[in-house]
Design a protein around this motif. Structure first.
Motif, PDB file in Angstrom:
ATOM      1  N   THR A   1       9.732 -22.766 -96.211  1.00  0.00           N
ATOM      2  CA  THR A   1       9.158 -23.742 -95.277  1.00  0.00           C
ATOM      3  C   THR A   1       7.664 -23.545 -95.136  1.00  0.00           C
ATOM      4  N   THR A   2       7.127 -22.520 -95.792  1.00  0.00           N
ATOM      5  CA  THR A   2       5.686 -22.267 -95.841  1.00  0.00           C
ATOM      6  C   THR A   2       5.318 -22.076 -97.309  1.00  0.00           C
ATOM      7  N   PRO A   3       4.020 -22.117 -97.656  1.00  0.00           N
ATOM      8  CA  PRO A   3       3.642 -21.929 -99.061  1.00  0.00           C
ATOM      9  C   PRO A   3       4.157 -20.596 -99.605  1.00  0.00           C
ATOM     10  N   ASP A   4       4.604 -20.599-100.863  1.00  0.00           N
ATOM     11  CA  ASP A   4       5.068 -19.368-101.490  1.00  0.00           C
ATOM     12  C   ASP A   4       3.909 -18.509-101.984  1.00  0.00           C
TER      13      ASP A   4
ATOM     14  N   ASP B   1      -0.241 -25.612-101.899  1.00  0.00           N
ATOM     15  CA  ASP B   1       0.076 -26.809-101.123  1.00  0.00           C
ATOM     16  C   ASP B   1       0.735 -26.424 -99.808  1.00  0.00           C
ATOM     17  N   PRO B   2       0.589 -27.248 -98.779  1.00  0.00           N
ATOM     18  CA  PRO B   2       1.350 -27.032 -97.549  1.00  0.00           C
ATOM     19  C   PRO B   2       2.782 -27.521 -97.742  1.00  0.00           C
ATOM     20  N   PRO B   3       3.682 -27.165 -96.826  1.00  0.00           N
ATOM     21  CA  PRO B   3       5.050 -27.684 -96.918  1.00  0.00           C
ATOM     22  C   PRO B   3       5.063 -29.209 -96.929  1.00  0.00           C
ATOM     23  N   GLY B   4       5.872 -29.783 -97.784  1.00  0.00           N
ATOM     24  CA  GLY B   4       5.998 -31.228 -97.856  1.00  0.00           C
ATOM     25  C   GLY B   4       5.038 -31.898 -98.804  1.00  0.00           C
ATOM     26  N   VAL B   5       4.090 -31.136 -99.377  1.00  0.00           N
ATOM     27  CA  VAL B   5       3.137 -31.686-100.341  1.00  0.00           C
ATOM     28  C   VAL B   5       3.372 -30.996-101.671  1.00  0.00           C
ATOM     29  N   ASP B   6       3.326 -31.759-102.755  1.00  0.00           N
ATOM     30  CA  ASP B   6       3.675 -31.217-104.070  1.00  0.00           C
ATOM     31  C   ASP B   6       2.676 -31.702-105.111  1.00  0.00           C
ATOM     32  N   HIS B   7       1.635 -30.886-105.337  1.00  0.00           N
ATOM     33  CA  HIS B   7       0.632 -31.203-106.349  1.00  0.00           C
ATOM     34  C   HIS B   7       0.837 -30.356-107.592  1.00  0.00           C
TER      35      HIS B   7
ATOM     36  N   SER C   1      -7.446 -26.085 -92.286  1.00  0.00           N
ATOM     37  CA  SER C   1      -6.476 -25.918 -93.364  1.00  0.00           C
ATOM     38  C   SER C   1      -5.063 -26.013 -92.826  1.00  0.00           C
ATOM     39  N   TYR C   2      -4.126 -26.209 -93.748  1.00  0.00           N
ATOM     40  CA  TYR C   2      -2.721 -26.301 -93.399  1.00  0.00           C
ATOM     41  C   TYR C   2      -2.054 -24.949 -93.408  1.00  0.00           C
ATOM     42  N   LEU C   3      -2.732 -23.887 -93.893  1.00  0.00           N
ATOM     43  CA  LEU C   3      -2.095 -22.586 -94.008  1.00  0.00           C
ATOM     44  C   LEU C   3      -1.813 -21.986 -92.648  1.00  0.00           C
ATOM     45  N   SER C   4      -0.771 -21.163 -92.598  1.00  0.00           N
ATOM     46  CA  SER C   4      -0.437 -20.488 -91.357  1.00  0.00           C
ATOM     47  C   SER C   4      -1.580 -19.590 -90.921  1.00  0.00           C
ATOM     48  N   LEU C   5      -2.255 -18.971 -91.858  1.00  0.00           N
ATOM     49  CA  LEU C   5      -3.412 -18.131 -91.550  1.00  0.00           C
ATOM     50  C   LEU C   5      -4.654 -18.869 -92.000  1.00  0.00           C
ATOM     51  N   LEU C   6      -5.632 -19.020 -91.119  1.00  0.00           N
ATOM     52  CA  LEU C   6      -6.865 -19.709 -91.461  1.00  0.00           C
ATOM     53  C   LEU C   6      -8.011 -18.717 -91.464  1.00  0.00           C
TER      54      LEU C   6
END
Length: 733
Positions: free
Chosen positions: A293-296, A465-471, A539-544
């Motif tokens: 549910t978060t970036p790998d 990518d953040p969750p829900g986005v797939d580039h 940013s979309y990351l959990s840690l900014l």
């Protein structure tokens, strides 16, 4: 638990008693006919003296064996110091010989009783992992660290060679020592209260009790955090969401060197300490039965004395109840931005922004509830373009796919080495929907970057990518999707990329669009003229964290000034193949890789079988690269390479190494792109036995596939090839 990688490893060879193999990408174990043994040593200072080792396991990845024969490999404790860069069959270290050559003096060079033995049967899987249990030996090293001179692997059985990756080989398959231990009982000692990191309202904070993490002030930094069960799938750790066991965390430098790995326990916590300042790539491999549910993969900058915290969220497949509320509605909500707090810890402060709420929910594939979103099949990031994905079933909620066309460089942005770029493809044009021969539907909008390289160096590109986005990200040698060099979901690595102008395209898979983080790393390039400035990045990351953003910055305007016309640079291409052999760096500086069977879009042999390989330990005359000629593939019909159209220099390396292939017994011809380059060659008569012979040829390739075909003219022994090098050139000599 500790997973350690070798501090030192090498191998020693009876038939090359003065040769050091410390820089080799692999090591060999061979019982007879040229004995080969491997030396390995680990740094275990992270395990405190007095700890009880509950289990210790050595895992090695076998890459190759020269024939299907059983071998027993024993691990013996080494009793004297040795050095990776100077140990040979004769010497333990520079100027210091073994008591008996080959580390064979029992009770002096090594112990006589094996610490562990593992038998690899003739039917054992190769390539594949094999393990040795070293619990007692590791306990000895923990109790007496000064006695840790590592171990030596010695083979027993028939004449057969087994090769394994070393620490200098593929980082994914390097040797690893996994140690489970019980720390010594803590002794209560009055101490001053250390600084602690407590959760704050952020993407990694919890609204309730959470484990306290201790920061140790130091010139070095730490990355730590938790893998948690994200029960509601919102990408944030909420109250009551526990840690998850069984997640593997891998920390690497931007150049791809693995710093270490961790496996989470029941609390889900992990930590990497003693990190030199710099930016690191942290990757999570999910526990079984969960999805992210978060970036790998995230890029985390570490400053001296700082503690960086990042939490990964996973949820069990099918564990989330479908929501009756339509998902994916854009609603203004606070979005965090980065602020700095004492101790070097990045925390979050709410600012304005737009997020998707409520979060899309889903069930297992068996669910049929209306409004349930089915998860897109996962994909593996690739180093080379590999068809590894299938489109998500159902209609795409994105722009209609457009025909593949030239990439619009008029809106391209400059990229530079050692740069990190935050972008968003939302609302951008969609000019390309297919790249190269890949079947991936890139129907989303794309961003384009121009990268100019001035020196030959490795290129590493990372995309998060953040969750829900797939580039996906693509490397092109000219602004057209057919000019594909590399592709990947999470990034890619391109070795020895030549100087020139290249195009990096971030495109949306199956119509996806949204924000992303693109990182570009390559050594030896000059610093960009535009001075980066530190500005908060939303940013979309959990840690900014504050991240350099190249200037001048882009602003949204109705029109853009077109960039100057850029002359496409011919793509670099160079592949070396050690036919029937293992990784080897030749005197020309190129790493020759083990061969493989051909698959469309890649390279490899056609016809024959995997086991049609001959090897020898005999020295080869007329060359300094014996290892390239000591193995050969036979009875193949062709080697095929998928390449961009252009001119190619093809180097074919031969040596007759089969002792019974005398004059008149092996005769064959070779064509390259339909042109006969060798006609009715009698290997023993023309070249002799154990003697290297090379043929260099230049051909034009127009159909995207370079074909090297072989025709045997004798029924007794078929055509052979020992090594191949294919290089793109601007012109033939």
């Amino acid at each position: 638990m500790v997973e350690a990688f070798p501090l030192e490893d090498t191998w020693i060879y009876e038939w090359e008693p003065l040769t050091n193999f410390g820089a080799s990408g692999g090591f060999r174990v061979r019982p007879y006919g040229g004995i080969a043994s491997a030396l390995l040593r680990w740094e275990l200072s992270s395990i405190p003296v007095g700890a009880v080792v509950q289990n210790a396991r050595l895992e090695l990845y076998c890459t190759y064996r020269d024939r299907a024969a059983q071998i027993e490999i024993s691990a013996y404790k080494v009793l004297v110091p040795w050095q990776e860069n100077s140990a040979t069959w004769n010497l333990a270290s520079s100027g210091v010989p073994w008591t008996q050559a080959g580390c064979r003096a029992i009770g002096v060079d090594r112990e006589g009783t094996a610490a562990a033995k593992t038998t690899i049967p003739a039917t054992g899987a190769v390539p594949g992992w094999y393990a040795w249990t070293l619990t007692s030996l590791v306990q000895e090293w923990v109790n007496a660290p000064a006695s840790n001179y590592g171990l030596i692997l010695v083979g027993a059985g028939t004449t057969v060679s087994y090769d394994f990756f070393s620490s200098e080989g593929n980082p994914t398959f390097q040797p690893r020592l996994i140690v489970e231990y019980q720390p010594p009982a803590a002794t209560a000692t009055p101490t001053s209260a250390p600084p602690t990191l407590t959760a704050t309202p952020s993407a990694t904070a919890t609204a309730g009790p959470s484990p306290t993490r201790t920061a140790t002030p130091s010139a070095l930094g730490t990355i730590q955090g938790m893998v948690f069960e994200d029960r509601n799938g919102n990408g944030v750790r909420d109250a009551g969401e526990p840690g998850l066991a069984g997640a593997r965390l891998t920390l690497a430098t931007l150049s791809g060197i693995v710093v270490g790995t961790r496996l989470t326990g029941a609390d889900g916590l992990y930590a990497f300490g003693d990190l030199a300042p710099g930016t690191y790539r942290l990757t999570e491999s999910n526990p079984p039965g969960t999805v992210s549910t978060t970036p790998d993969t995230v890029l985390l900058p570490v400053a001296g004395g700082s503690v960086v915290v990042f939490d990964f969220g996973d949820r069990f497949v099918g564990s989330v109840t479908p929501s009756s509320t339509p998902a994916g509605t854009a609603t203004p909500t606070p979005r965090p931005s980065a602020t700095n707090t004492p101790g070097g810890v990045a925390t979050l402060t709410p600012t304005s922004g737009v997020t998707q709420t409520p979060s899309p929910t889903w069930t297992s594939p068996a669910a049929t509830a209306t409004g349930t979103a089915t998860p897109t099949p996962s994909r593996t990031a690739s180093i080379t373009p590999t068809p590894s994905r299938t489109p998500t079933p159902g209609p795409s909620p994105t722009p209609t796919e457009t025909p593949t066309s030239w990439i619009d460089v008029s809106r391209a942005m400059p990229a530079h080495c050692k740069g990190v770029f935050i972008g968003d493809t939302t609302g951008k044009p969609n000019n390309a929907s297919r790249y190269g021969d890949l079947p991936w539907p890139e129907t989303g909008p794309e961003d384009v970057y121009i990268l100019i390289k001035t020196v030959t160096s490795d290129l590493t590109v990372s995309l998060v990518d953040p969750p829900g986005v797939d580039h996906d990200v693509f490397l092109l040698y000219e602004p057209h999707p057919s000019a594909l060099l590399r592709a990947g979901e999470g990034g890619f690595f391109y070795p020895n990329l030549a100087p020139g102008t290249y195009y990096l395209v971030v495109d949306g898979y199956d119509g996806s669009m949204g924000p992303y983080q693109l990182s570009v790393f390559c050594e030896g390039e000059p610093t960009p003229t535009a001075t980066p400035t530190n500005t908060p990045v939303h940013s979309y990351l959990s840690l900014l964290y504050k991240m350099p953003t190249p200037t001048p910055t882009r602003t949204a305007t109705p029109t853009r000034t077109p960039l100057p016309t850029i002359t496409p640079t011919p793509p670099p291409y160079q592949v070396g193949v050690n036919c029937g052999g293992t990784w080897y760096q030749a005197s020309d500086g190129l790493w020759y890789r083990p061969d493989q069977q051909y698959t469309p879009g890649s390279w490899g042999w056609v016809g024959g079988q995997q086991g049609f390989v001959t090897t020898t330990d005999q020295p080869i005359s007329n060359t300094v690269d014996d290892a390239l000629y000591q193995s050969q593939r036979y009875a193949m019909s062709a080697y095929r390479f998928t390449v961009p159209a252009g001119r190619y220099e093809v180097l074919l390396r031969f040596a007759e190494i089969f002792p019974y292939a005398g004059p008149g017994r092996r005769i064959f011809s070779v064509d390259i792109e339909g042109q006969r380059v060798l006609d009715h060659v009698d290997t023993a008569s023309r070249w002799g036995r154990y003697r290297a012979w090379d043929g260099l040829y230049c051909v034009e390739v127009g159909d995207g596939v370079l074909d090297i075909t072989f025709e045997s003219h004798t029924t007794e022994y078929a055509a052979v090839i020992n090594a191949i090098r294919v290089t793109r050139v601007e012109r033939c000599p």
